[in-house]
Design a protein around this motif. Structure first.
Motif, mmCIF file in Angstrom:
data_model
loop_
_atom_site.group_PDB
_atom_site.id
_atom_site.type_symbol
_atom_site.label_atom_id
_atom_site.label_comp_id
_atom_site.label_asym_id
_atom_site.label_seq_id
_atom_site.Cartn_x
_atom_site.Cartn_y
_atom_site.Cartn_z
ATOM 1 N N TYR A 291 28.353 -140.954 -95.077
ATOM 2 C CA TYR A 291 29.683 -140.680 -94.157
ATOM 3 C C TYR A 291 30.162 -142.106 -94.394
ATOM 4 O O TYR A 291 30.087 -143.139 -93.688
ATOM 5 N N PRO A 292 31.455 -142.060 -95.046
ATOM 6 C CA PRO A 292 32.164 -143.545 -95.257
ATOM 7 C C PRO A 292 32.675 -143.929 -94.192
ATOM 8 O O PRO A 292 32.769 -145.300 -94.154
ATOM 9 N N PHE A 293 33.027 -143.422 -93.158
ATOM 10 C CA PHE A 293 33.595 -143.994 -92.223
ATOM 11 C C PHE A 293 32.731 -143.798 -90.707
ATOM 12 O O PHE A 293 33.268 -144.330 -89.679
ATOM 13 N N ALA A 294 31.403 -143.811 -90.627
ATOM 14 C CA ALA A 294 30.567 -143.813 -89.880
ATOM 15 C C ALA A 294 29.913 -145.418 -89.749
ATOM 16 O O ALA A 294 29.682 -145.806 -90.774
ATOM 17 N N GLY A 295 29.647 -145.676 -88.643
ATOM 18 C CA GLY A 295 28.807 -146.846 -88.343
ATOM 19 C C GLY A 295 27.451 -146.497 -88.130
ATOM 20 O O GLY A 295 26.875 -145.605 -88.598
ATOM 21 N N HIS A 296 26.864 -147.082 -86.951
ATOM 22 C CA HIS A 296 25.555 -146.898 -86.377
ATOM 23 C C HIS A 296 25.543 -146.036 -85.382
ATOM 24 O O HIS A 296 25.151 -145.830 -84.312
ATOM 25 N N ASP A 297 25.740 -144.624 -85.912
ATOM 26 C CA ASP A 297 25.922 -143.465 -85.033
ATOM 27 C C ASP A 297 25.961 -142.076 -85.893
ATOM 28 O O ASP A 297 26.785 -141.970 -86.537
ATOM 29 N N MET A 298 24.986 -141.267 -85.935
ATOM 30 C CA MET A 298 25.047 -140.080 -86.473
ATOM 31 C C MET A 298 25.355 -138.673 -85.784
ATOM 32 O O MET A 298 25.127 -137.629 -85.993
ATOM 33 N N ASN A 299 26.133 -139.341 -84.568
ATOM 34 C CA ASN A 299 26.022 -137.906 -83.679
ATOM 35 C C ASN A 299 27.535 -137.542 -83.809
ATOM 36 O O ASN A 299 28.535 -137.772 -83.412
ATOM 37 N N ILE A 300 27.714 -136.891 -85.341
ATOM 38 C CA ILE A 300 28.677 -136.282 -85.686
ATOM 39 C C ILE A 300 28.335 -134.859 -86.136
ATOM 40 O O ILE A 300 27.315 -134.325 -86.308
ATOM 41 N N ILE A 301 29.335 -134.007 -85.594
ATOM 42 C CA ILE A 301 29.143 -132.632 -85.428
ATOM 43 C C ILE A 301 28.682 -132.154 -86.725
ATOM 44 O O ILE A 301 27.666 -131.224 -86.878
ATOM 45 N N GLU A 302 29.278 -132.276 -88.001
ATOM 46 C CA GLU A 302 28.929 -132.000 -89.031
ATOM 47 C C GLU A 302 27.167 -132.326 -89.443
ATOM 48 O O GLU A 302 26.622 -131.395 -90.058
ATOM 49 N N HIS A 303 26.775 -133.656 -89.281
ATOM 50 C CA HIS A 303 25.840 -134.006 -89.615
ATOM 51 C C HIS A 303 24.783 -133.358 -88.855
ATOM 52 O O HIS A 303 23.654 -132.918 -89.460
ATOM 53 N N ILE A 304 24.903 -133.207 -87.387
ATOM 54 C CA ILE A 304 23.969 -132.475 -86.592
ATOM 55 C C ILE A 304 23.953 -131.091 -86.981
ATOM 56 O O ILE A 304 22.606 -130.343 -87.088
ATOM 57 N N ASP A 305 24.974 -130.371 -87.446
ATOM 58 C CA ASP A 305 24.720 -128.781 -88.093
ATOM 59 C C ASP A 305 24.007 -128.847 -89.338
ATOM 60 O O ASP A 305 23.281 -127.907 -89.716
ATOM 61 N N LYS A 306 24.072 -130.022 -90.098
ATOM 62 C CA LYS A 306 23.428 -130.089 -91.620
ATOM 63 C C LYS A 306 22.085 -130.367 -91.324
ATOM 64 O O LYS A 306 21.302 -129.649 -91.925
ATOM 65 N N THR A 307 21.606 -130.911 -90.226
ATOM 66 C CA THR A 307 20.351 -131.429 -89.898
ATOM 67 C C THR A 307 19.563 -130.271 -89.425
ATOM 68 O O THR A 307 18.359 -129.647 -89.968
ATOM 69 N N ILE A 308 20.270 -129.221 -88.669
ATOM 70 C CA ILE A 308 19.567 -128.083 -88.155
ATOM 71 C C ILE A 308 19.298 -127.192 -89.268
ATOM 72 O O ILE A 308 18.495 -126.621 -89.612
ATOM 73 N N ALA A 309 20.384 -127.112 -90.231
ATOM 74 C CA ALA A 309 20.198 -126.271 -91.537
ATOM 75 C C ALA A 309 19.190 -126.771 -92.326
ATOM 76 O O ALA A 309 18.155 -125.845 -92.931
ATOM 77 N N PHE A 310 19.159 -128.098 -92.553
ATOM 78 C CA PHE A 310 18.089 -128.604 -93.300
ATOM 79 C C PHE A 310 16.773 -128.558 -93.006
ATOM 80 O O PHE A 310 15.746 -128.068 -93.847
ATOM 81 N N ILE A 311 16.360 -128.573 -91.722
ATOM 82 C CA ILE A 311 15.144 -128.320 -91.309
ATOM 83 C C ILE A 311 14.656 -127.051 -90.984
ATOM 84 O O ILE A 311 13.505 -126.449 -91.508
ATOM 85 N N ASN A 312 15.714 -126.049 -90.740
ATOM 86 C CA ASN A 312 15.279 -124.650 -90.929
ATOM 87 C C ASN A 312 14.968 -124.218 -92.535
ATOM 88 O O ASN A 312 14.122 -123.305 -92.541
ATOM 89 N N GLU A 313 15.717 -124.822 -93.160
ATOM 90 C CA GLU A 313 15.535 -124.497 -94.725
ATOM 91 C C GLU A 313 14.006 -124.866 -95.419
ATOM 92 O O GLU A 313 13.419 -124.323 -96.263
ATOM 93 N N ASN A 314 13.872 -125.934 -94.732
ATOM 94 C CA ASN A 314 12.459 -126.721 -95.336
ATOM 95 C C ASN A 314 11.239 -126.827 -94.453
ATOM 96 O O ASN A 314 10.106 -127.258 -94.932
ATOM 97 N N LEU A 315 11.371 -126.210 -93.210
ATOM 98 C CA LEU A 315 9.990 -126.397 -92.439
ATOM 99 C C LEU A 315 9.692 -125.126 -91.851
ATOM 100 O O LEU A 315 8.565 -124.819 -91.371
#
Length: 315
Positions: A291-315
């Motif tokens: 995330y080019p413009f993110a600091g020390h914070d991953m409370n980003i809507i796109e990132h949260i949704d990607k994380t949900i999808a990633f875990i569902n696909e791999n676990l």
């Protein structure tokens, strides 16, 4: 955009040298054997939580030195089969938070173990540290690798995996570990020290390529290590040597599970280059979210949704 692409290309080409000491593996093998000599002595007390679709327990299990590590153990109230499980670690000076923040996992049929890290949240710390003069966890015991805070914290993380695998309702083949900042660092270390997790998700992890991270960061817990070394410069060599055992640059070579990292290119606490240093030398299946413009914070809507999808696909 050209500058961002060039920056990412430079980060992807960064390959640091390992600082692993000859006794690295024996140190950690002995550490885990020592911890597992004692019972987990796990305790579960059910909580009457207002969301009735979940079953929630106050959890306590014994960590490295029989310190009771506290957390939540959460299950969907109705389930027919063994459950996949997520073990989640919080950031430095944080805590496990509210049960409600884990609902996105529970409603999908995951069990969740949310851990209060040693000395933080509701977890105490039974250890008496020989060096503890700066008033913060990152320097507790730092003058002796046997005594260091992160030796115990990483082991506590592995013991959380022990607890998950002991539960009859958990599918031990479907355990994921995750966290951000300090929690991300613990996630990488636990995945390196234990081959049972199937998945690891480390957002902007700390304790990566520590000498470089100390040089580049402008904020965060490692500034306290710098303050210590400013006060006691005669300890620099000893401290840097001890930190090699807890640097994910050296630990992560042992990771075998699928691992996803994330970085913010403007992070002043866990800057991207040290994290890429760990990522680039990792041999396990891996991916990186940038995330080019993110600091020390991953409370980003796109990132949260990607994380949900990633875990569902791999676990």
């Amino acid at each position: 955009m050209k500058h961002i692409k060039e920056t990412i290309k430079q980060l992807e080409s960064y390959i640091p040298e390992s600082t692993k000491r000859p006794d690295h593996h024996s140190f950690w093998k002995r550490t885990l054997q020592e911890a597992r000599k004692n019972s987990l002595d796990e305790k579960l007390v059910e909580i009457d939580y207002p969301i009735k679709q979940v079953r929630v327990y106050d959890l306590s299990y014994n960590g490295f030195d029989d310190t009771p590590i506290k957390g939540f153990y959460m299950l969907p109230r109705e389930h027919q089969q063994k459950l996949p499980c997520l073990i989640i670690f919080h950031g430095y000076m944080g805590n496990k938070g509210s049960v409600s923040q884990y609902m996105k996992w529970l409603i999908q049929g995951y069990a969740v173990i949310a851990v209060d890290v040693r000395g933080q949240g509701r977890s105490g710390d039974y250890s008496s540290y020989a060096s503890d003069g700066m008033g913060s966890w990152v320097v507790k015991g730092i003058l002796d690798k046997e005594d260091y805070y992160y030796r115990k914290v990483y082991t506590d993380g592995v013991r959380a995996v022990d607890f998950a695998c002991s539960r009859p309702e958990i599918d031990a083949e479907r355990i994921g570990i995750m966290g951000a900042s300090m929690g991300g660092g613990i996630t990488l270390a636990a995945a390196a020290l234990d081959d049972r997790p199937k998945l690891a998700i480390a957002d902007m992890p700390n304790m990566c390529d520590i000498p470089l991270m100390m040089e580049q960061k402008l904020e965060g817990s490692l500034t306290i290590v710098e303050n210590l070394l400013h006060r006691y410069p005669e300890q620099i060599e000893l401290v840097y040597d001890n930190l090699t055992y807890f640097d994910n640059l050296n630990l992560s070579a042992s990771i075998t599970c699928k691992t996803r990292f994330s970085v913010g290119l403007k992070d002043l606490i866990c800057p991207p280059q040290p994290i890429f240093g760990v990522y680039n030398q990792l041999q396990a299946p891996k991916s990186m979210e940038i995330y080019p413009f993110a600091g020390h914070d991953m409370n980003i809507i796109e990132h949260i949704d990607k994380t949900i999808a990633f875990i569902n696909e791999n676990l």
